[in-house]
Design a protein around this motif. Structure first.
Motif, PDB file in Angstrom:
ATOM      1  N   GLN A 169       0.867  -1.171   0.000  1.00 31.02           N
ATOM      2  CA  GLN A 169       0.000   0.000   0.000  1.00 31.02           C
ATOM      3  C   GLN A 169       0.909   1.228   0.000  1.00 31.02           C
ATOM      4  O   GLN A 169       1.672   1.436   0.953  1.00 31.02           O
ATOM      5  CB  GLN A 169      -0.911   0.006   1.221  1.00 31.02           C
ATOM      6  CG  GLN A 169      -1.828   1.212   1.320  1.00 31.02           C
ATOM      7  CD  GLN A 169      -2.877   1.234   0.213  1.00 31.02           C
ATOM      8  OE1 GLN A 169      -3.346   0.192  -0.222  1.00 31.02           O
ATOM      9  NE2 GLN A 169      -3.233   2.418  -0.252  1.00 31.02           N
ATOM     10  N   VAL A 221       1.011   5.942   2.515  1.00 26.66           N
ATOM     11  CA  VAL A 221       0.099   5.934   3.663  1.00 26.66           C
ATOM     12  C   VAL A 221       0.490   7.057   4.615  1.00 26.66           C
ATOM     13  O   VAL A 221       1.678   7.265   4.911  1.00 26.66           O
ATOM     14  CB  VAL A 221       0.158   4.573   4.391  1.00 26.66           C
ATOM     15  CG1 VAL A 221      -0.736   4.579   5.623  1.00 26.66           C
ATOM     16  CG2 VAL A 221      -0.223   3.444   3.445  1.00 26.66           C
ATOM     17  N   TRP A 281      -3.866   0.590   9.144  1.00 32.19           N
ATOM     18  CA  TRP A 281      -3.619  -0.294   8.003  1.00 32.19           C
ATOM     19  C   TRP A 281      -3.138  -1.665   8.467  1.00 32.19           C
ATOM     20  O   TRP A 281      -3.563  -2.696   7.953  1.00 32.19           O
ATOM     21  CB  TRP A 281      -2.589   0.331   7.065  1.00 32.19           C
ATOM     22  CG  TRP A 281      -3.227   1.073   5.930  1.00 32.19           C
ATOM     23  CD1 TRP A 281      -3.292   2.416   5.765  1.00 32.19           C
ATOM     24  CD2 TRP A 281      -3.917   0.502   4.816  1.00 32.19           C
ATOM     25  NE1 TRP A 281      -3.980   2.730   4.613  1.00 32.19           N
ATOM     26  CE2 TRP A 281      -4.374   1.571   4.011  1.00 32.19           C
ATOM     27  CE3 TRP A 281      -4.199  -0.797   4.417  1.00 32.19           C
ATOM     28  CZ2 TRP A 281      -5.086   1.373   2.835  1.00 32.19           C
ATOM     29  CZ3 TRP A 281      -4.909  -1.011   3.246  1.00 32.19           C
ATOM     30  CH2 TRP A 281      -5.341   0.078   2.471  1.00 32.19           C
TER      31      TRP A 281
END
Length: 492
Positions: free
Chosen positions: A257, A260, A268
């Protein structure tokens, strides 16, 4: 809690010398768990002191502990026995809740029946069975057992080892076979016909250094690094799971990901843990572990210890799984050969000798300028414990990492209490010997405190455990092996 029962026990305790005599109260309170003795007021009338003591012990489910110590300190005199009788109604719920965690107890009446029976059986009649099932790291906060019931409740304080049976269930099965009583059937049901392992079968087995225990947790490895945007970070993850029961864990799912926000990293990770928990392969493992990998400067800058406190669905990450940190500088592909080799050798030394040294910097306010490298070069040192808000905490942790110390503990609150009796050597200097069992059990002990499975009265309880973070570089593989590079040789 029945107020009438509390008052009855408090009145009975007023006749006990260690309650009505102020000079003896301190001795009694000293033996009780920290959660009970903390902020205990030893002054005032005996009735006020007794009432407060009963309420605190009942609140923390330690009335049984209180009764045992009163009987011990009063040499089982008449007033102590009367106080123990007065405690019976309040103990029913506490004992039932204790035993039902590990045994197939149908109702509280069965607990009372077995209690009455085993309380009349001297401990020496069941001592052999007790010793056969006793865990290696067994510690409780009650006196030595006097009766078979004392032995049973002591063992009930101990959880089952990974992949094993609860010691108290093994004890019930043993007693049901060896001790014939009118209610042997209840003990047999509780023990489910189990048998303890034969010590002779394992006496000649030599543990191999660096071999992790066969029961491994399902692991979520999360690597945090700088993103492409300013003040954003990449969160990359792998799951490490077995394809079948007993199978070797493998690196499985992988994703990344990007970019962030720093305040969303913990959330997360919680989401990634939820995804892993939904994987049916998790059933092949004995627990859950999250390992957060990042360079040490990033762990410092992002205050990574806060990630384990981030809640998903109202539950902090540290209460859902074991949460540990890995300093990227100490990974084999980053550290120099000497540093990684030193880290590995310290684990091997721990396994071969069964013990190592922990250095604790928590408790001396003026010691944060002391140079540590000379002490940390001692190959027996496997743990460094420092508070994260010392002026030079980063220097100390960096010294430990670059010298190959595998376990570093830090607390986010300044000069908070130590991590536990075995890692809090303030009374014996600032260095203490720890066993391999204690070091190996540290992630699970922390998780037990964070999740509430360990009560404040138990020896494994760590106060403010969500404030504590641990860099834990054990021999488990952290990242998957990189794929082989294509070459003319590999094509052939």
């Amino acid at each position: 809690m029945n107020a009438r029962d509390v008052e009855r026990l408090a009145r009975a305790l007023c006749d006990v010398e260690h309650v009505y005599a102020p000079k003896h109260r301190e001795q009694l309170v000293h033996y009780l768990p920290s959660a009970v003795r903390r902020n205990a007021d030893l002054s005032g009338e005996a009735s006020v002191f007794a009432r407060a003591l009963v309420r605190r012990c009942h609140q923390h489910r330690r009335l049984g502990c209180l009764v045992r110590w009163v009987l011990y300190l009063e040499d089982r005199g008449r007033s102590a026995r009367e106080a123990a009788d007065a405690a019976r109604p309040l103990l029913v719920e506490e004992e039932y809740e204790l035993l039902v965690q590990h045994l197939d107890v149908r109702n509280a009446r069965d607990v009372g029946t077995v209690r009455d029976e085993l309380s009349a059986v001297p401990f020496d009649q069941v001592e052999a069975a007790y010793e056969r099932v006793l865990p290696a790291t067994f510690r409780v906060d009650t006196p030595e057992p006097v009766t078979a019931w004392d032995a049973l409740t002591d063992l009930a304080e101990r959880p089952a080892p990974p992949g094993g049976e609860p010691p108290v269930a093994l004890f019930c099965a043993e007693v049901a076979r060896d001790l014939r009583t009118p209610n042997t059937g209840l003990l047999k049901d509780w023990g489910r016909g189990l048998r303890p392992p034969d010590p002779s079968a394992t006496a000649t087995v030599t543990p191999q250094p660096m071999t992790p225990p066969p029961e491994r947790p399902a692991r979520l490895v999360v690597r945090v690094g700088r993103g492409t945007r300013r003040d954003r970070y990449d969160v990359e993850y792998w799951t490490v799971l077995s394809q079948r029961d007993g199978g070797e864990p493998e690196f499985c799912d992988h994703d990344l990901q990007a970019d962030v926000a720093p305040d969303m990293i913990g959330a997360w990770v919680g989401l990634l843990l939820s995804r892993m928990e939904a994987d049916p392969r998790v059933a092949h493992h004995s627990g859950r572990r999250v390992e957060l990998v990042a360079p040490l400067p990033l762990l410092d800058r992002l205050e990574a210890e806060t990630w384990q406190r981030d809640a998903t669905g109202g539950v902090p990450l540290g209460a859902r799984a074991e949460v540990l940190y890995r300093a990227e500088e100490l990974l084999p592909d980053h550290a120099g050969h000497d540093v990684w080799g030193t880290c590995v050798n310290r684990w091997r030394l721990l396994e071969s000798s069964g013990e190592a040294l922990a250095v604790d910097e928590y408790h001396d306010r003026g010691m944060d300028d002391e140079p540590l490298p000379e002490r940390l070069r001692d190959g027996r040192v496997i743990v460094l414990s420092v508070p994260s808000r010392l002026n030079h905490w980063y220097t100390q942790v960096w010294s430990a990492i670059t010298l190959g110390v595998p376990v570093v503990v830090w607390r986010s609150s300044e000069f908070g209490p130590g991590i536990g009796s075995w890692l809090n050597p303030v009374r014996v200097g600032r260095e203490v010997t720890v066993t391999s069992e204690e070091i190996r059990a540290l992630p699970e002990v922390l998780h037990g405190s964070r999740s509430g499975r360990v009560s404040p009265s138990e020896s494994g309880y760590i106060e403010g455990s969500l404030e504590i973070a641990v860099i834990y570089n054990d021999p488990f593989p952290v990242l998957p092996e990189p794929p082989p590079q294509l070459s003319t040789d590999s094509i052939r």
